[in-house]
Design a protein around this motif. Structure first.
Motif, mmCIF file in Angstrom:
data_model
loop_
_atom_site.group_PDB
_atom_site.id
_atom_site.type_symbol
_atom_site.label_atom_id
_atom_site.label_comp_id
_atom_site.label_asym_id
_atom_site.label_seq_id
_atom_site.Cartn_x
_atom_site.Cartn_y
_atom_site.Cartn_z
ATOM 1 N N LEU A 72 5.651 -17.402 -0.051
ATOM 2 C CA LEU A 72 5.710 -17.015 -1.457
ATOM 3 C C LEU A 72 4.582 -16.084 -1.860
ATOM 4 O O LEU A 72 4.739 -15.256 -2.771
ATOM 5 C CB LEU A 72 5.696 -18.268 -2.339
ATOM 6 C CG LEU A 72 6.870 -19.243 -2.163
ATOM 7 C CD1 LEU A 72 6.768 -20.380 -3.169
ATOM 8 C CD2 LEU A 72 8.211 -18.525 -2.310
ATOM 9 N N SER A 73 3.430 -16.181 -1.189
ATOM 10 C CA SER A 73 2.310 -15.298 -1.534
ATOM 11 C C SER A 73 2.650 -13.848 -1.197
ATOM 12 O O SER A 73 2.260 -12.923 -1.921
ATOM 13 C CB SER A 73 1.037 -15.734 -0.803
ATOM 14 O OG SER A 73 1.169 -15.589 0.606
ATOM 15 N N CYS A 74 3.367 -13.630 -0.109
ATOM 16 C CA CYS A 74 3.779 -12.271 0.265
ATOM 17 C C CYS A 74 4.817 -11.727 -0.710
ATOM 18 O O CYS A 74 4.787 -10.548 -1.082
ATOM 19 C CB CYS A 74 4.343 -12.270 1.687
ATOM 20 S SG CYS A 74 3.127 -12.638 2.968
ATOM 21 N N ILE A 75 5.724 -12.598 -1.127
ATOM 22 C CA ILE A 75 6.750 -12.192 -2.091
ATOM 23 C C ILE A 75 6.099 -11.833 -3.428
ATOM 24 O O ILE A 75 6.457 -10.843 -4.070
ATOM 25 C CB ILE A 75 7.791 -13.318 -2.271
ATOM 26 C CG1 ILE A 75 8.478 -13.620 -0.935
ATOM 27 C CG2 ILE A 75 8.828 -12.938 -3.335
ATOM 28 C CD1 ILE A 75 9.228 -14.925 -0.902
ATOM 29 N N SER A 76 5.099 -12.629 -3.826
ATOM 30 C CA SER A 76 4.364 -12.340 -5.064
ATOM 31 C C SER A 76 3.653 -10.997 -4.969
ATOM 32 O O SER A 76 3.638 -10.205 -5.926
ATOM 33 C CB SER A 76 3.339 -13.441 -5.345
ATOM 34 O OG SER A 76 3.968 -14.684 -5.570
ATOM 35 N N MET A 77 3.057 -10.726 -3.808
ATOM 36 C CA MET A 77 2.353 -9.474 -3.584
ATOM 37 C C MET A 77 3.293 -8.287 -3.767
ATOM 38 O O MET A 77 2.962 -7.300 -4.434
ATOM 39 C CB MET A 77 1.762 -9.463 -2.163
ATOM 40 C CG MET A 77 0.734 -8.382 -1.913
ATOM 41 S SD MET A 77 0.232 -8.299 -0.165
ATOM 42 C CE MET A 77 -0.247 -10.006 0.139
ATOM 43 N N MET A 78 4.490 -8.398 -3.205
ATOM 44 C CA MET A 78 5.468 -7.321 -3.336
ATOM 45 C C MET A 78 5.956 -7.180 -4.774
ATOM 46 O O MET A 78 6.038 -6.069 -5.321
ATOM 47 C CB MET A 78 6.675 -7.593 -2.424
ATOM 48 C CG MET A 78 6.464 -7.289 -0.958
ATOM 49 S SD MET A 78 6.001 -5.572 -0.593
ATOM 50 C CE MET A 78 7.256 -4.659 -1.458
ATOM 51 N N GLU B 230 0.821 -1.201 0.000
ATOM 52 C CA GLU B 230 0.000 0.000 0.000
ATOM 53 C C GLU B 230 0.863 1.263 0.000
ATOM 54 O O GLU B 230 0.558 2.250 -0.676
ATOM 55 C CB GLU B 230 -0.923 0.000 1.220
ATOM 56 C CG GLU B 230 -1.884 1.174 1.302
ATOM 57 C CD GLU B 230 -2.909 1.212 0.191
ATOM 58 O OE1 GLU B 230 -3.571 2.262 0.028
ATOM 59 O OE2 GLU B 230 -3.053 0.200 -0.532
ATOM 60 N N THR B 231 1.962 1.224 0.736
ATOM 61 C CA THR B 231 2.884 2.358 0.772
ATOM 62 C C THR B 231 3.469 2.621 -0.607
ATOM 63 O O THR B 231 3.516 3.766 -1.079
ATOM 64 C CB THR B 231 4.018 2.102 1.782
ATOM 65 O OG1 THR B 231 3.465 1.858 3.076
ATOM 66 C CG2 THR B 231 4.962 3.291 1.857
ATOM 67 N N VAL B 232 3.913 1.558 -1.278
ATOM 68 C CA VAL B 232 4.492 1.704 -2.614
ATOM 69 C C VAL B 232 3.469 2.269 -3.590
ATOM 70 O O VAL B 232 3.768 3.181 -4.375
ATOM 71 C CB VAL B 232 5.018 0.343 -3.134
ATOM 72 C CG1 VAL B 232 5.549 0.490 -4.565
ATOM 73 C CG2 VAL B 232 6.119 -0.194 -2.224
ATOM 74 N N LYS B 233 2.251 1.748 -3.559
ATOM 75 C CA LYS B 233 1.199 2.218 -4.462
ATOM 76 C C LYS B 233 0.929 3.711 -4.285
ATOM 77 O O LYS B 233 0.820 4.462 -5.259
ATOM 78 C CB LYS B 233 -0.092 1.434 -4.220
ATOM 79 C CG LYS B 233 -0.056 0.000 -4.733
ATOM 80 C CD LYS B 233 -1.381 -0.693 -4.454
ATOM 81 C CE LYS B 233 -1.391 -2.110 -5.006
ATOM 82 N NZ LYS B 233 -2.674 -2.811 -4.693
#
Length: 315
Positions: free
Chosen positions: A163-169, A138-141
């Motif tokens: 891996l789901s968190c890494i994909s999100m990033m 959210e910060t990056v967006k």
């Protein structure tokens, strides 16, 4: 021989080196210059904490005064759930809850700050179900929404290997995905928190690249913990084998008396050799020197040599 016992054995063998004096090539000039002073003054009116100042980075003058001003900010609090022995950040099992307004406040502050390239990093938040990944994204967006032309590098933790968190990033609008292995494989348990790991860090970088093959990935390595040349060489090869594009190599310096002592000071000539060797391995960018840090002049080099040329070809 186990990784932990190897690290302990080396620590015992290198004890005498700890008493050596800091060599002259480690000393730096105090930061100065119009650009540096201007950015420093701008910070006073913004509620924005920079790692550059808090960690007393020796390169702050160069990064803030370069052709492409670069700064590193830390979000998600000042207390880390891990206790890496090289790091001086405060450790807590139960850090304060995340500030829901932090992403927006950070984006507005960055928009009012005259930088072209921002590095966003965080403490580890193992106390959160997603390790803070959603907050980070959210910060990056919002940073990108407020300042569309800015380039964003995210220096992330390992998200406990999720891996789901890494994909999100990786799928967020970042420009560079950075995650540091920090040291060679045999010294991981001695240098880093037990929840971190060499193979886990490699998997983070490898998965980010699989999710977005066009994404620039980056890692960093500290020397001076007692590693051998062959171990450094193997680490560089391992990073290239998982598709890492950029690497920074610097000298570990003990931040406080409570942290690990320096086992050896690596001479500048050796860092020059690692730069040449890294380039021969195929890294797009290698920064190697005693005072080089993870985000050393990142904006200037990435914009000139990687990000801008790539974007031009795409367009």
């Amino acid at each position: 021989v186990s990784t932990q016992s190897t690290g302990t054995q080396r620590k015992t063998e290198k004890t005498k080196i700890n008493t050596q004096r800091v060599p002259p090539w480690i000393r730096v000039r105090p930061p100065a210059g119009k650009e540096y002073l201007s950015l420093k003054q701008d910070l006073r009116g913004l509620k924005l904490a920079t790692v550059c100042e808090e960690a007393k980075c020796p390169n702050i003058g160069e990064c803030w005064s370069g052709e492409t001003a670069t700064a590193t900010i830390m979000i998600m609090g000042e207390e880390c759930t891990r206790g890496c022995r090289f790091c001086s950040v405060k450790t807590s099992r139960n850090p304060p809850p995340l500030d829901p307004m932090e992403p927006l406040n950070t984006a507005e502050a960055v928009a009012n700050w005259k930088v072209d390239y921002i590095v966003i990093t965080t403490v580890d938040r193992d106390d959160l179900p997603d390790s803070g990944a959603a907050h980070f994204v959210e910060t990056v967006k919002l940073v990108k929404q407020k300042t569309p032309t800015i380039l964003v590098e995210c220096l992330t933790g390992d998200f406990r290997g999720d891996l789901s968190c890494i994909s999100m990033m990786a799928n967020s609008p970042l420009d560079v995905y950075a995650h540091n292995v920090e040291t060679v494989e045999s010294l991981q348990r001695w240098v880093r928190d037990y929840r971190a790991g060499y193979r886990q860090s490699l998997s983070v970088l490898e998965h980010a690249k699989k999710v977005r093959p066009d994404l620039i990935t980056k890692s960093s390595l500290m020397l001076g913990h007692g590693e051998t040349d062959e171990e450094v060489r193997k680490t560089l090869r391992d990073l290239r084998n998982v598709g890492v594009d950029c690497v920074t190599i610097g000298q570990y310096l003990q931040p406080t008396k409570r942290n690990l002592k320096v086992e050896q000071f690596v001479p500048p000539q050796k860092f020059d050799e690692w730069k040449k060797e890294g380039e021969c391995m195929g890294f797009k960018y290698v920064a190697s020197g005693p005072l080089v840090r993870s985000s050393y002049r990142a904006g200037e080099f990435f914009m000139k040599n990687i990000l801008r040329p790539d974007r031009t070809r795409i367009e």
